[in-house]
Design a protein around this motif. Structure first.
Motif, mmCIF file in Angstrom:
data_model
loop_
_atom_site.group_PDB
_atom_site.id
_atom_site.type_symbol
_atom_site.label_atom_id
_atom_site.label_comp_id
_atom_site.label_asym_id
_atom_site.label_seq_id
_atom_site.Cartn_x
_atom_site.Cartn_y
_atom_site.Cartn_z
ATOM 1 N N LEU A 268 0.876 -1.357 -0.091
ATOM 2 C CA LEU A 268 -0.102 0.158 0.061
ATOM 3 C C LEU A 268 0.922 1.190 -0.061
ATOM 4 O O LEU A 268 1.848 1.259 0.838
ATOM 5 N N PRO A 269 0.556 2.337 -0.912
ATOM 6 C CA PRO A 269 1.245 3.501 -0.812
ATOM 7 C C PRO A 269 1.128 4.205 0.629
ATOM 8 O O PRO A 269 0.049 4.171 1.471
ATOM 9 N N SER A 270 2.237 4.816 1.153
ATOM 10 C CA SER A 270 2.009 5.525 2.332
ATOM 11 C C SER A 270 0.883 6.763 2.494
ATOM 12 O O SER A 270 0.843 7.426 1.430
ATOM 13 N N ASN A 271 0.207 6.615 3.492
ATOM 14 C CA ASN A 271 -0.691 7.665 3.677
ATOM 15 C C ASN A 271 -0.456 8.505 4.849
ATOM 16 O O ASN A 271 -1.582 9.054 5.388
ATOM 17 N N ALA A 272 0.774 8.338 5.148
ATOM 18 C CA ALA A 272 1.310 9.467 6.192
ATOM 19 C C ALA A 272 1.022 10.893 6.059
ATOM 20 O O ALA A 272 0.353 11.389 7.210
ATOM 21 N N ALA A 273 1.366 11.406 4.903
ATOM 22 C CA ALA A 273 1.051 12.941 4.871
ATOM 23 C C ALA A 273 -0.680 13.286 4.819
ATOM 24 O O ALA A 273 -0.926 14.133 5.404
ATOM 25 N N VAL A 274 -1.628 12.254 4.368
ATOM 26 C CA VAL A 274 -2.946 12.475 4.555
ATOM 27 C C VAL A 274 -3.514 12.428 5.948
ATOM 28 O O VAL A 274 -4.247 13.229 6.280
ATOM 29 N N ARG A 275 -2.914 11.476 6.569
ATOM 30 C CA ARG A 275 -3.111 11.460 8.065
ATOM 31 C C ARG A 275 -2.769 12.649 8.852
ATOM 32 O O ARG A 275 -3.634 13.145 9.646
ATOM 33 N N ARG A 276 -1.562 13.072 8.604
ATOM 34 C CA ARG A 276 -1.284 14.404 9.211
ATOM 35 C C ARG A 276 -1.965 15.410 9.142
ATOM 36 O O ARG A 276 -2.423 16.005 9.990
ATOM 37 N N GLU A 277 -2.212 15.689 7.794
ATOM 38 C CA GLU A 277 -3.020 16.693 7.435
ATOM 39 C C GLU A 277 -4.455 16.788 7.802
ATOM 40 O O GLU A 277 -4.922 17.861 8.079
ATOM 41 N N ARG A 278 -5.116 15.601 7.960
ATOM 42 C CA ARG A 278 -6.356 15.380 8.539
ATOM 43 C C ARG A 278 -6.349 15.702 9.997
ATOM 44 O O ARG A 278 -7.175 16.682 10.577
ATOM 45 N N LEU A 279 -5.345 15.291 10.511
ATOM 46 C CA LEU A 279 -5.174 15.754 12.203
ATOM 47 C C LEU A 279 -5.010 17.092 12.413
ATOM 48 O O LEU A 279 -5.563 18.015 13.079
ATOM 49 N N CYS A 280 -3.919 17.785 11.543
ATOM 50 C CA CYS A 280 -3.878 19.060 11.662
ATOM 51 C C CYS A 280 -5.025 20.135 11.527
ATOM 52 O O CYS A 280 -5.203 21.357 12.043
ATOM 53 N N PRO B 219 10.181 2.233 17.055
ATOM 54 C CA PRO B 219 10.003 2.621 15.457
ATOM 55 C C PRO B 219 11.006 2.514 14.581
ATOM 56 O O PRO B 219 12.250 2.961 15.209
ATOM 57 N N LYS B 220 10.963 2.165 13.543
ATOM 58 C CA LYS B 220 12.203 2.478 12.825
ATOM 59 C C LYS B 220 11.813 3.014 11.035
ATOM 60 O O LYS B 220 10.383 2.757 10.941
ATOM 61 N N GLY B 221 12.516 3.126 10.547
ATOM 62 C CA GLY B 221 12.239 3.280 9.045
ATOM 63 C C GLY B 221 11.306 4.293 8.855
ATOM 64 O O GLY B 221 11.174 5.436 9.152
ATOM 65 N N ALA B 222 10.160 4.006 7.992
ATOM 66 C CA ALA B 222 9.198 4.862 7.474
ATOM 67 C C ALA B 222 8.234 5.380 8.650
ATOM 68 O O ALA B 222 7.625 6.479 8.657
ATOM 69 N N GLU B 223 7.890 4.322 9.671
ATOM 70 C CA GLU B 223 7.444 4.792 10.853
ATOM 71 C C GLU B 223 8.141 5.884 11.562
ATOM 72 O O GLU B 223 7.352 6.730 12.252
ATOM 73 N N ALA B 224 9.357 5.608 11.767
ATOM 74 C CA ALA B 224 10.125 6.540 12.619
ATOM 75 C C ALA B 224 10.108 7.992 12.012
ATOM 76 O O ALA B 224 9.851 8.981 12.596
ATOM 77 N N GLU B 225 10.229 7.836 10.598
ATOM 78 C CA GLU B 225 9.922 9.329 9.968
ATOM 79 C C GLU B 225 8.609 9.904 9.930
ATOM 80 O O GLU B 225 8.639 10.875 10.177
ATOM 81 N N GLU B 226 7.548 9.157 9.982
ATOM 82 C CA GLU B 226 6.334 9.593 10.038
ATOM 83 C C GLU B 226 6.153 10.282 11.656
ATOM 84 O O GLU B 226 5.313 11.224 11.828
ATOM 85 N N LEU B 227 6.648 9.454 12.515
ATOM 86 C CA LEU B 227 6.372 9.954 13.759
ATOM 87 C C LEU B 227 7.123 11.426 14.092
ATOM 88 O O LEU B 227 6.548 12.129 14.882
ATOM 89 N N THR B 228 8.225 11.241 13.648
ATOM 90 C CA THR B 228 8.914 12.345 13.670
ATOM 91 C C THR B 228 8.281 13.712 13.118
ATOM 92 O O THR B 228 8.402 14.741 13.760
#
Length: 260
Positions: free
Chosen positions: A50-62, A86-95
């Motif tokens: 699945l493509p990362s939805n990190a930016a969408v999650r963050r924008e919804r929250l903000c 957390p590592k990799g993509a998850e660590a980046e998203e959490l940061t």
């Protein structure tokens, strides 16, 4: 402040709570089961791409933080997806998550079963509570994978998560769809008194309203609360819930979750 202590935001898996921190009233945005990095987790765990939805999650929250003018973000556990550090993509998203959110509000994380490594990862940028939850004024918060503390149960409203509650709705021609829901009801003091090995009279008890939050992450699975044989994950459910009713995200009342 006036109005309900915990008020769901129509159409969103989030609520606004009237909380108190260090003696001062606050307006808190409350969410649950964010599961940052879930796409990377699903790729590793199940081979699902699945493509990362990190930016969408963050924008919804903000967007919700900006709309509500919240002073604090309370996350009811499973902010991350990995069980450990957390590592990799998850660590980046959490940061990115912390850097973006702390520009708007303070963060309190009630750790869930997926948040084992987050306290060290965040250092002092995020307030990480005890796993048994925290009470902020008249509202208690827990993730739900363990028993809430007696202090949390002494609140007027107890908020929980962990289950990702959903219902299976069928139409007259046999079509079905899954909808995330809120569960709201009353708690049974006897169940908790037995767990703590005390008499009911020894509990500080204000007949709290129980509010189970839907998952903020719309990719993760969950408990279909109206499907026979689908058990709850929380150790105090369903025995600890007297009269739970299900509500869709738009506020539609479905009634007793067992009969939807």
């Amino acid at each position: 402040m006036s109005g309900p202590l915990v008020e769901p935001i129509p159409g969103e898996p989030a609520a606004v709570a009237q909380t108190t921190r260090r003696g001062f009233p606050e307006r808190s945005l409350v969410i649950a089961d964010y599961h940052a990095g879930i796409e990377a987790g699903l790729r590793y765990e199940r081979g699902v791409e699945l493509p990362s939805n990190a930016a969408v999650r963050r924008e919804r929250l903000c967007s919700l933080l900006d709309r509500t003018g919240a002073d604090r973000l309370v996350v009811l556990g499973d902010l991350g997806h990995r069980i450990g550090e957390p590592k990799g993509a998850e660590a980046e998203e959490l940061t990115d998550f912390v850097e973006t959110v702390t520009d708007r509000a303070e963060i309190t994380l009630v750790p869930g079963n997926h948040d084992g490594g987050l306290a060290d990862f965040f250092d002092d940028r995020v307030e990480v509570t005890d796993r048994s939850g925290v009470r902020l004024g008249d509202v208690g918060f827990c993730h739900g994978h363990t028993w809430p503390s007696r202090d949390v149960l002494a609140a007027d409203v107890v908020c929980s998560a962990h289950e990702h509650p959903a219902v299976r709705l069928e139409d007259e021609v046999g079509g079905a769809r899954k909808e995330r829901v809120w569960l709201r009801g009353s708690l049974v003091p006897d169940v908790f008194a037995e767990h703590f090995d005390v008499d009911v009279s020894e509990l500080e008890w204000h007949d709290p309203e129980f509010v189970m939050f839907p998952a903020f992450n719309n990719t993760s699975g969950g408990t279909w609360v109206n499907v026979p044989g689908q058990g709850f994950l929380s150790p105090f459910l369903p025995d600890g819930l007297v009269d739970g009713e299900a509500y869709l995200l738009d506020g539609t009342r479905l009634g007793d979750y067992r009969r939807v």
